[in-house]
Motif scaffolding. Structure first.
Motif, PDB file in Angstrom:
ATOM      1  N   UNK A   1       0.819  -1.206   0.000  1.00 49.01           N
ATOM      2  CA  UNK A   1       0.000   0.000   0.000  1.00 49.01           C
ATOM      3  C   UNK A   1       0.854   1.257   0.000  1.00 49.01           C
ATOM      4  N   UNK A   2       1.940   1.235   0.762  1.00 53.21           N
ATOM      5  CA  UNK A   2       2.849   2.381   0.854  1.00 53.21           C
ATOM      6  C   UNK A   2       3.466   2.692  -0.509  1.00 53.21           C
ATOM      7  N   UNK A   3       4.006   1.672  -1.186  1.00 50.64           N
ATOM      8  CA  UNK A   3       4.649   1.875  -2.487  1.00 50.64           C
ATOM      9  C   UNK A   3       3.625   2.318  -3.526  1.00 50.64           C
ATOM     10  N   UNK A   4       2.459   1.701  -3.517  1.00 50.86           N
ATOM     11  CA  UNK A   4       1.394   2.062  -4.471  1.00 50.86           C
ATOM     12  C   UNK A   4       1.028   3.539  -4.320  1.00 50.86           C
ATOM     13  N   UNK A   5       0.852   3.963  -3.102  1.00 51.73           N
ATOM     14  CA  UNK A   5       0.476   5.366  -2.840  1.00 51.73           C
ATOM     15  C   UNK A   5       1.602   6.320  -3.252  1.00 51.73           C
ATOM     16  N   UNK A   6       2.853   5.986  -2.922  1.00 52.09           N
ATOM     17  CA  UNK A   6       3.973   6.859  -3.262  1.00 52.09           C
ATOM     18  C   UNK A   6       4.171   6.950  -4.777  1.00 52.09           C
TER      19      UNK A   6
ATOM     20  N   UNK B   1      13.509  -3.085  -2.219  1.00 52.70           N
ATOM     21  CA  UNK B   1      12.358  -2.923  -3.098  1.00 52.70           C
ATOM     22  C   UNK B   1      12.819  -2.359  -4.435  1.00 52.70           C
ATOM     23  N   UNK B   2      12.578  -3.112  -5.494  1.00 55.82           N
ATOM     24  CA  UNK B   2      12.812  -2.637  -6.850  1.00 55.82           C
ATOM     25  C   UNK B   2      11.591  -1.863  -7.306  1.00 55.82           C
ATOM     26  N   UNK B   3      11.813  -0.680  -7.862  1.00 61.10           N
ATOM     27  CA  UNK B   3      10.733   0.122  -8.422  1.00 61.10           C
ATOM     28  C   UNK B   3      11.159   0.574  -9.808  1.00 61.10           C
ATOM     29  N   UNK B   4      10.334   0.304 -10.806  1.00 62.35           N
ATOM     30  CA  UNK B   4      10.626   0.676 -12.187  1.00 62.35           C
ATOM     31  C   UNK B   4       9.626   1.732 -12.637  1.00 62.35           C
ATOM     32  N   UNK B   5      10.148   2.924 -12.997  1.00 62.58           N
ATOM     33  CA  UNK B   5       9.291   4.042 -13.391  1.00 62.58           C
ATOM     34  C   UNK B   5       9.924   4.799 -14.553  1.00 62.58           C
ATOM     35  N   UNK B   6       9.113   5.600 -15.206  1.00 58.06           N
ATOM     36  CA  UNK B   6       9.660   6.553 -16.160  1.00 58.06           C
ATOM     37  C   UNK B   6      10.545   7.528 -15.398  1.00 58.06           C
ATOM     38  N   UNK B   7      11.625   7.964 -15.997  1.00 59.22           N
ATOM     39  CA  UNK B   7      12.598   8.794 -15.294  1.00 59.22           C
ATOM     40  C   UNK B   7      11.973  10.058 -14.701  1.00 59.22           C
TER      41      UNK B   7
ATOM     42  N   UNK C   1      12.077   9.241  -5.756  1.00 62.33           N
ATOM     43  CA  UNK C   1      13.268   9.222  -4.906  1.00 62.33           C
ATOM     44  C   UNK C   1      13.143  10.185  -3.735  1.00 62.33           C
ATOM     45  N   UNK C   2      12.508  11.314  -3.965  1.00 59.61           N
ATOM     46  CA  UNK C   2      12.394  12.337  -2.929  1.00 59.61           C
ATOM     47  C   UNK C   2      11.465  11.912  -1.783  1.00 59.61           C
TER      48      UNK C   2
END
Length: 432
Positions: free
Chosen positions: A254-259, A412-418, A425-426
């Motif tokens: 839930x934390x990662x989804x929200x962030x 935790x691996x997170x893959x996003x558009x730059x 990251x912030x």
């Protein structure tokens, strides 16, 4: 990174006569790709010859990894074990740099040099033993997902390490598919169309998916470490605001989804959906043994509007995840099995095959926790010092990986558009 291949070997199938193994509905639902993972070990390590010899021996217990895809006499998909085109590919290579120069392992396009190519791969299991200048070892392994899920491949890797060390393999993998037989008569209790599979004959505007693609160079893979102290504070913060007691996975998912939703700056009323794989071994009744080898995973899909998800805080996000994950049980898995019986002659296409390589506004969260990956040991005295995917060219994927750092915790691996990754990251460790 300079990688030089020194030898290539094909380990033939342990079966002398071809044998057909039907693909279950769970195999057919699994991603139609090779999954590439790296395991790094500090020196000293066992010799390549000992590792390859152990692999040849352990494949006797994991014969489907040496199979090839085919169809049976009824035209249904299956694995042929022992056929002339099967076997496992083993590559030996040297790397000019020191292993410590690449730690911690964070997915990178350069790491694709550490395993055989996955595009149009002939073999369902591919292994590359990479010897670094310092004596360190990285085993790059790729396996086709429609042969085995994460739990199965973890069991394989643990068993391979035991074989190298001369430790008995107990328990052995289980292949009995009788647990997955349809009911008589079959009963499809849930609507699997549009969530699991594309409708066979969709009505106009009933199921429309427009895949979104981005140049892979615009996609960034990030690795974040969450210490036990941070996870404890996060769970305490969440549980203080709720009468529920959330698990680590529910809370962090839930934390990662929200962030990620915040970082993407979605419109307030835009819907966002999380895809969460659920292991059916313990949910089916009677439960299947953990040693069942193959695929036995379905997805659940928590949903929310972006503004509601953000304003509700992590407690709301964790609650949505919890409700979806706990709602799927024996009835849903049995309905899925019976669907295959009812439509056995039809080509069932998973909905995710309409996705591009950009999942936004949606995302997927996978967990490798609880597989025992941190216990992998290939002997020689060296220690496992890194676990990582090589490179994820898909936006919107997150994977929880057991951490090998001294403080424990998890990565935790997170893959996003730059453009979104910079914002993530912030806020990646903010409890706000």
């Amino acid at each position: 990174m300079e990688v030089k291949v020194t030898s290539t070997t094909i380990l033939t199938s342990p079966l002398s006569q071809p044998s057909e193994v039907p693909l279950t509905i769970f195999d057919r639902f699994a991603l139609n790709i090779h999954v590439a993972v790296l395991y790094a070990f500090t020196p000293p390590t066992s010799a390549n010859a000992d590792i390859i010899s152990a692999l040849s021996k352990i494949l006797v217990h994991f014969p489907t990894l040496t199979a090839n895809f085919s169809t049976n006499s009824h035209g249904r998909p299956c694995l042929t074990v022992g056929g002339p085109d099967g076997g496992a590919l083993v590559v030996e290579a040297t790397v000019s740099s020191k292993l410590e120069d690449h730690l911690p392992l964070t997915p990178s396009p350069d790491f694709r040099l550490l395993h055989p190519g996955v595009n149009d791969a002939k073999h369902l299991l591919q292994v590359q033993l990479n010897r670094f200048q310092c004596g360190g070892l990285v085993i790059g392994i790729t396996n086709h997902h429609r042969v085995a899920d994460g739990q199965s491949m973890s069991s394989f890797f643990l068993a391979w390490g035991k074989m190298v060390r001369g430790v008995p393999i107990d328990p052995l993998p289980v292949y009995d598919q009788s647990w997955l037989k349809p009911r008589d008569p079959p009963l499809v209790q849930f609507n699997h169309w549009g969530t699991d599979f594309i409708p066979l004959s969709p009505q106009p505007n009933e199921f429309k998916a427009t895949p979104v693609y981005a140049d892979p160079s615009e996609i960034t893979n990030m690795l974040f470490h969450y210490s036990p102290e941070f996870i404890m504070r996060l769970k305490a913060h969440t549980n203080k605001l709720s009468t529920e007691k959330y698990t680590t996975f529910e809370t962090l998912a839930g934390y990662i989804w929200r962030k990620v939703t915040i970082a993407r700056q979605l419109d307030d009323e835009e819907s966002t959906m999380l895809s969460v794989p659920v292991n059916g071994r313990r949910r089916l009744q009677p439960p299947l043994p953990p040693e069942f080898f193959g695929n036995l995973v379905l997805d659940v899909y928590p949903k929310a509007k972006a503004r509601a998800l953000i304003e509700g805080g992590v407690v709301k996000a964790a609650g949505i995840v919890r409700k979806a994950v706990r709602a799927i049980g024996n009835d849903y898995f049995r309905s899925f099995i019976d669907l295959a019986e009812v439509y056995k002659d039809k080509n069932l296409v998973p909905c995710y095959e309409t996705d591009g390589n950009v999942l936004s506004p949606n995302m997927e969260v996978d967990s490798w926790l609880g597989f025992g990956l941190d216990e992998i040991d290939f002997g020689g005295g060296g220690k496992l010092c890194g676990i990582s995917l090589t490179w994820v060219p898909f936006e919107g994927l997150s994977i929880f990986i057991p951490s090998l750092s001294q403080d424990g915790g998890l990565d935790v691996l997170v893959s996003l558009l730059e453009k979104d990754a910079a914002r993530f990251r912030e806020i990646s460790h903010s409890l706000d």
